[in-house]
Every structure is written in C-alpha cells, then in structure tokens.
Design a protein around this motif. Sequence first.
Motif, PDB file in Angstrom:
ATOM      1  N   TRP A  62      -6.332 -18.768 140.575  1.00 22.03           N
ATOM      2  CA  TRP A  62      -5.896 -19.023 139.033  1.00 22.03           C
ATOM      3  C   TRP A  62      -5.700 -20.369 138.325  1.00 22.03           C
ATOM      4  N   SER A  63      -5.728 -21.402 139.033  1.00 21.87           N
ATOM      5  CA  SER A  63      -5.407 -22.825 138.767  1.00 21.87           C
ATOM      6  C   SER A  63      -6.329 -23.391 137.833  1.00 21.87           C
ATOM      7  N   PRO A  64      -7.612 -22.998 137.914  1.00 24.16           N
ATOM      8  CA  PRO A  64      -8.475 -23.483 136.847  1.00 24.16           C
ATOM      9  C   PRO A  64      -8.286 -22.903 135.287  1.00 24.16           C
ATOM     10  N   MET A  65      -7.896 -21.667 135.230  1.00 24.77           N
ATOM     11  CA  MET A  65      -7.306 -21.178 134.205  1.00 24.77           C
ATOM     12  C   MET A  65      -6.280 -21.591 133.480  1.00 24.77           C
ATOM     13  N   LEU A  66      -5.238 -21.898 134.226  1.00 21.47           N
ATOM     14  CA  LEU A  66      -3.872 -22.386 133.886  1.00 21.47           C
ATOM     15  C   LEU A  66      -4.048 -23.754 133.210  1.00 21.47           C
ATOM     16  N   ILE A  67      -4.867 -24.622 133.971  1.00 26.48           N
ATOM     17  CA  ILE A  67      -4.979 -25.975 133.587  1.00 26.48           C
ATOM     18  C   ILE A  67      -5.807 -26.153 132.134  1.00 26.48           C
ATOM     19  N   THR A  68      -6.937 -25.170 132.060  1.00 23.34           N
ATOM     20  CA  THR A  68      -7.785 -25.159 131.123  1.00 23.34           C
ATOM     21  C   THR A  68      -7.023 -24.653 129.893  1.00 23.34           C
ATOM     22  N   GLY A  69      -6.154 -23.444 130.150  1.00 26.11           N
ATOM     23  CA  GLY A  69      -5.265 -22.891 129.152  1.00 26.11           C
ATOM     24  C   GLY A  69      -4.235 -23.872 128.458  1.00 26.11           C
ATOM     25  N   ALA A  70      -3.565 -24.530 129.546  1.00 24.07           N
ATOM     26  CA  ALA A  70      -2.665 -25.622 129.094  1.00 24.07           C
ATOM     27  C   ALA A  70      -3.248 -26.850 128.142  1.00 24.07           C
ATOM     28  N   LEU A  71      -4.323 -27.261 128.815  1.00 22.45           N
ATOM     29  CA  LEU A  71      -5.052 -28.370 128.129  1.00 22.45           C
ATOM     30  C   LEU A  71      -5.589 -27.726 126.842  1.00 22.45           C
ATOM     31  N   ALA A  72      -5.899 -26.557 126.624  1.00 18.85           N
ATOM     32  CA  ALA A  72      -6.822 -26.217 125.331  1.00 18.85           C
ATOM     33  C   ALA A  72      -5.555 -26.119 124.144  1.00 18.85           C
ATOM     34  N   GLY A  73      -4.422 -25.592 124.808  1.00 18.23           N
ATOM     35  CA  GLY A  73      -3.257 -25.339 123.955  1.00 18.23           C
ATOM     36  C   GLY A  73      -2.929 -26.727 123.059  1.00 18.23           C
ATOM     37  N   THR A  74      -3.335 -27.891 123.664  1.00 24.23           N
ATOM     38  CA  THR A  74      -2.868 -28.955 122.848  1.00 24.23           C
ATOM     39  C   THR A  74      -3.805 -29.153 121.606  1.00 24.23           C
ATOM     40  N   LEU A  75      -4.825 -28.496 121.358  1.00 18.53           N
ATOM     41  CA  LEU A  75      -5.506 -28.423 120.128  1.00 18.53           C
ATOM     42  C   LEU A  75      -4.602 -27.887 119.002  1.00 18.53           C
ATOM     43  N   LEU A  76      -3.392 -27.195 119.241  1.00 13.56           N
ATOM     44  CA  LEU A  76      -2.372 -27.084 118.128  1.00 13.56           C
ATOM     45  C   LEU A  76      -1.955 -28.150 117.373  1.00 13.56           C
ATOM     46  N   ALA A  77      -1.982 -29.733 117.971  1.00 17.49           N
ATOM     47  CA  ALA A  77      -1.523 -30.849 117.577  1.00 17.49           C
ATOM     48  C   ALA A  77      -2.967 -31.128 116.591  1.00 17.49           C
ATOM     49  N   LEU A  78      -4.074 -30.837 117.242  1.00 19.66           N
ATOM     50  CA  LEU A  78      -5.394 -31.235 116.219  1.00 19.66           C
ATOM     51  C   LEU A  78      -5.226 -30.262 114.968  1.00 19.66           C
ATOM     52  N   ASP A  79      -4.946 -29.114 115.120  1.00 20.90           N
ATOM     53  CA  ASP A  79      -4.911 -28.415 114.065  1.00 20.90           C
ATOM     54  C   ASP A  79      -3.744 -28.597 112.945  1.00 20.90           C
ATOM     55  N   ASP A  80      -2.637 -29.156 113.290  1.00 20.42           N
ATOM     56  CA  ASP A  80      -1.635 -29.760 112.310  1.00 20.42           C
ATOM     57  C   ASP A  80      -2.297 -30.966 111.873  1.00 20.42           C
ATOM     58  N   ALA A  81      -2.755 -31.834 112.647  1.00 19.90           N
ATOM     59  CA  ALA A  81      -3.280 -33.067 112.149  1.00 19.90           C
ATOM     60  C   ALA A  81      -4.274 -33.073 110.912  1.00 19.90           C
ATOM     61  N   LEU A  82      -5.436 -31.994 111.444  1.00 18.35           N
ATOM     62  CA  LEU A  82      -6.281 -31.601 110.275  1.00 18.35           C
ATOM     63  C   LEU A  82      -5.813 -30.774 108.957  1.00 18.35           C
ATOM     64  N   GLY A  83      -4.482 -30.543 109.026  1.00 21.18           N
ATOM     65  CA  GLY A  83      -4.125 -29.727 108.169  1.00 21.18           C
ATOM     66  C   GLY A  83      -4.311 -28.309 108.030  1.00 21.18           C
ATOM     67  N   PHE A  84      -4.795 -27.598 108.937  1.00 20.51           N
ATOM     68  CA  PHE A  84      -5.351 -26.182 108.841  1.00 20.51           C
ATOM     69  C   PHE A  84      -4.241 -25.492 108.697  1.00 20.51           C
ATOM     70  N   ASP A  85      -4.280 -24.448 107.960  1.00 25.38           N
ATOM     71  CA  ASP A  85      -3.439 -23.481 107.605  1.00 25.38           C
ATOM     72  C   ASP A  85      -3.330 -22.331 108.744  1.00 25.38           C
ATOM     73  N   GLU A  86      -2.735 -21.408 108.429  1.00 27.63           N
ATOM     74  CA  GLU A  86      -2.491 -20.248 109.198  1.00 27.63           C
ATOM     75  C   GLU A  86      -3.771 -19.224 109.245  1.00 27.63           C
ATOM     76  N   LYS A  87      -4.758 -19.630 108.706  1.00 26.92           N
ATOM     77  CA  LYS A  87      -5.857 -18.562 108.436  1.00 26.92           C
ATOM     78  C   LYS A  87      -7.079 -19.463 109.328  1.00 26.92           C
ATOM     79  N   VAL A  88      -6.798 -20.650 109.244  1.00 26.42           N
ATOM     80  CA  VAL A  88      -8.041 -21.303 109.834  1.00 26.42           C
ATOM     81  C   VAL A  88      -7.609 -22.239 110.939  1.00 26.42           C
ATOM     82  N   SER A  89      -8.329 -22.288 112.081  1.00 26.55           N
ATOM     83  CA  SER A  89      -7.661 -22.648 113.509  1.00 26.55           C
ATOM     84  C   SER A  89      -8.819 -23.344 114.173  1.00 26.55           C
TER      85      SER A  89
END
Length: 188
Positions: free
Chosen positions: A140-167
């Motif tokens: 399961w470790s590849p999925m855990l690493i992928t999920g954690a690293l992809a979760g950092t896209l939250l910062a990119l969404d915030d930096a780009l100013g995306f609202d709750e309907k676009v992500s």
Amino acid sequence: MTEAITSSDTIRNNLLMAAAGGILTGILTPLSPLLIDRITGPNGQFRISLVAVPFAVLVFVLVWRFSANRWWAALIAAVVTMIAFVCAVDAAVLVEGNTGDAPRAMRYLLAGLTGGLIGTAIMAFGMALLPAGPRQLAAWSPMLITGALAGTLLALDDALGFDEKVSLLYPLWQAAVAVRLTMILRRY
C-alpha cells in the motif's frame, strides 16, 4: 509474444480508465455540494461524506472489477472511501487551523499533505481488511505516498485562487490514487 502485447495493452487500458475515472469524479466532487445543499436532513459529517460519493463510486467499480466480483467488498470499500474523505477533510482543517503563524502557502501545503496521507491511509487500512486487498504495508505504500504528495495540490489551488467549485486537487488526487489502487488490486 502476442499475448504479452495484449496483456500490456490491457494493463495500460485499465490504468488509463482508472485515471480518466479519477479525473471525472474529481471534477464532480467539488460540484456535488451544489446538489447536496438542496437536500434537507442531517448536517455535518454526513453531508461532507456525501461529497465523496463520486470517488466512492469509482472505488466501488475498481474493487468490484479486480476482486473477483465481490460486490459486498466493493460496497465496503466505497463506504470506507467516504469515511476516509471526512477524516481527510477534518485532518486538513485541523492542521491548517493549528498552523496560524505560518505563511498561508505553508499552512495549505501542510494541510494538503496531512489530508492526502490520512485519506489514503484510511482507505488502505480499510481495504487491507477486505479479501480484495493485500495485508502487507509495503503493498500500500505507493498509494500512501502518492496520496500524500498529491494532497499538496491544495496549496496550489489556494495560490491560484480557485474557489470551492474549481479545483486541481480533486481531479489529480483522485486520478493518481485510482491508478495506484488499480495497480495494487491487479497485483493481488
């Protein structure tokens, strides 16, 4: 030789379909609150779990398809996915709220990392208990690493100013995790 080519084409097609399903459900996920807000009834965590229904449906299909067509295992995996979504959101909110002095980008980076890891960890743990998935952490470790690293896209969404309907977070996270889940389930 022809069988090997056909087999690799099938594997590639399965992974592409999982990625496409993840992108589609990731587009639907931030739009689902528009529909959920029209439903009267329980509030709070239950409503948050309903936001995860598009991805839970994809997980249902993947687990059902790659676990000898065990519908009950696929249903449990879908419910676990909805629980994982609620826990991931709660963890991300908790981390973001407790890093108040840090720069905004760092708060969202840490929140996304935590939410992505918590979400995939709960999914992995729940599915490891089912006959569809492996019991070893290393699987399961590849999925855990992928999920954690992809979760950092939250910062990119915030930096780009995306609202709750676009992500970018949901389509890319769900596509990446769906591909990893498919790879794990195909192997076992």
